[in-house]
Write an enzyme that holds these catalytic residues in place. Structure first.
Site, PDB file in Angstrom:
ATOM      1  N   HIS A  31       1.894  63.696 126.885  1.00 37.48           N
ATOM      2  CA  HIS A  31       2.628  63.279 125.690  1.00 37.48           C
ATOM      3  C   HIS A  31       2.707  61.759 125.620  1.00 37.48           C
ATOM      4  O   HIS A  31       2.537  61.073 126.630  1.00 37.48           O
ATOM      5  CB  HIS A  31       4.073  63.811 125.722  1.00 37.48           C
ATOM      6  CG  HIS A  31       4.219  65.257 126.061  1.00 37.48           C
ATOM      7  ND1 HIS A  31       3.956  66.267 125.163  1.00 37.48           N
ATOM      8  CD2 HIS A  31       4.611  65.877 127.207  1.00 37.48           C
ATOM      9  CE1 HIS A  31       4.191  67.444 125.730  1.00 37.48           C
ATOM     10  NE2 HIS A  31       4.585  67.239 126.975  1.00 37.48           N
ATOM     11  N   ASP A 247       1.000  66.795 132.192  1.00 34.47           N
ATOM     12  CA  ASP A 247       2.302  66.870 131.517  1.00 34.47           C
ATOM     13  C   ASP A 247       3.063  65.542 131.569  1.00 34.47           C
ATOM     14  O   ASP A 247       4.264  65.495 131.294  1.00 34.47           O
ATOM     15  CB  ASP A 247       3.180  68.014 132.056  1.00 34.47           C
ATOM     16  CG  ASP A 247       4.379  68.278 131.152  1.00 34.47           C
ATOM     17  OD1 ASP A 247       4.243  68.118 129.927  1.00 34.47           O
ATOM     18  OD2 ASP A 247       5.472  68.606 131.667  1.00 34.47           O
TER      19      ASP A 247
HETATM   20  C1  0GY Z   1       6.327  70.071 128.160  1.00 31.29           C
HETATM   21  C2  0GY Z   1       7.655  70.537 128.425  1.00 31.29           C
HETATM   22  C3  0GY Z   1       8.851  70.274 127.875  1.00 31.29           C
HETATM   23  C4  0GY Z   1       9.139  69.547 126.716  1.00 31.29           C
HETATM   24  C5  0GY Z   1       8.371  69.473 125.648  1.00 31.29           C
HETATM   25  O1  0GY Z   1       8.057  69.234 123.398  1.00 31.29           O
HETATM   26  C6  0GY Z   1       8.784  68.956 124.343  1.00 31.29           C
HETATM   27  O2  0GY Z   1       9.796  68.283 124.250  1.00 31.29           O
HETATM   28  O3  0GY Z   1       7.152  69.924 125.668  1.00 31.29           O
HETATM   29  C7  0GY Z   1       9.981  70.889 128.551  1.00 31.29           C
HETATM   30  O4  0GY Z   1      11.074  70.318 128.534  1.00 31.29           O
HETATM   31  O5  0GY Z   1       9.810  71.988 129.121  1.00 31.29           O
HETATM   32  O6  0GY Z   1       5.490  70.841 127.683  1.00 31.29           O
HETATM   33  O7  0GY Z   1       5.994  68.947 128.437  1.00 31.29           O
END
Ligand code: 0GY
Length: 291
Positions: A31, A247
């Site tokens: 991300h 991740d």
């Molecule tokens: C991930 C996991 C999380 C968060 C998100 O979209 C998000 O905020 O994906 C999590 O907190 O499990 O996929 O990185």
């Protein structure tokens, strides 16, 4: 805006992995967050992270020995995909993206995202991260992104699979399951809950899975050896439908930020041969995102 109380920033100084990814390796789940000054977090977000801008992501990619990224829209930016799209546009062809959209999204906005490198949308069913979206809305979004040749990434918790499975198998695109379907490591690979997920993969050849996030499931902690049997079972059983990612920047970790170098070393344990590594890190993500 300060980080949410207890929010743990990404590891400041990851170790250099011993495992060397094959040429052209793709980190297929990561991300970008902010920076907030340029890309504010969404008012409806469930957490406020620390900034994790594209420059840091690209530097980590190079340090870990990867060639490309797939950047997944995170819930803290909700449906404002600007930070993710900005990262794609700055990546010199070395990043593709997965967006989060509502049905109000305009066709020309989808087209603009496609041109920037977006190849999927994420349907998130994790209640602590997003508000509920009705199935008919998701079905309408699915039909629209199908026309673009995109896939759908689904994020759910394994105990919810029985209730969601019919909906998932009715979707018209390739489906990519986040984080191994989030198995409960305590229960073991052979537990009916996890085997139900394997059966879904077996019977629906449009399903792919990310063998990601051992750090979220491990009870033992780093180097996450208790999660290895789960990843390895999927890699060996579905070698042409698995992808892997760091991740980074690891939102919402409870105890400690994982060392990304340790996560890269985990790859060789779940994909022990060079053929499996080549499929997992290069051939599969290239087929899904770059072909
Ligand atoms: C991930 C996991 C999380 C968060 C998100 O979209 C998000 O905020 O994906 C999590 O907190 O499990 O996929 O990185």
């Amino acid at each position: 805006m300060p980080m949410s109380p207890g929010y743990i920033p990404f590891h400041p100084n990851p170790s250099k992995p011993h495992f060397k990814p094959p040429a052209g390796a793709v980190d297929a789940h990561c991300h970008v967050f902010g920076p907030e000054a340029k890309f504010p977090y969404a008012p409806e977000r469930k957490y406020t992270p620390c900034d994790a801008p594209k420059e840091k992501l690209f530097a980590l990619r190079d340090f870990l020995g990867f060639d490309k990224n797939v950047i997944v829209q995170a819930s803290c930016h909700s449906k404002d995909n600007c930070a993710m799209v900005d990262a794609l546009q700055a990546a010199n062809g070395k990043a593709k993206g997965v967006a989060f959209v509502g049905e109000e999204v305009a066709d020309d906005e989808l087209k603009r995202m496609h041109d920037a490198g977006v190849r999927g949308v994420r349907f998130n069913f994790i209640k602590r991260l997003v508000d509920f979206t009705p199935r008919d809305v998701l079905n309408r979004i699915a039909a629209r992104v199908q026309r673009l040749g995109w896939h759908i990434v689904i994020y759910f918790e394994m105990p919810d699979l029985p209730e969601l499975e019919n909906f998932f198998t009715g979707l018209p695109t390739t489906i990519v399951v986040d984080h191994m379907g989030t198995p409960d490591v305590k229960k073991g690979v052979d537990h009916p809950e996890n085997q139900r997920f394997h059966r879904l993969m077996e019977t629906h050849r449009n399903f792919w899975v990310k063998v990601t996030c051992p750090e979220r499931m491990s009870l033992a902690g780093p180097p996450y050896d208790d999660v290895v049997p789960f990843g390895r079972a999927l890699v060996e059983r579905f070698p042409d439908r698995v992808i892997w990612g760091t991740d980074w920047p690891h939102p919402n970790m409870k105890k400690q930020a994982p060392d990304d170098g340790v996560l890269v070393d985990y790859i060789a344990k779940i994909a022990p041969s060079t053929a499996l590594q080549q499929a997992l890190l290069v051939d599969n993500p290239m087929r899904l995102y770059w072909s």
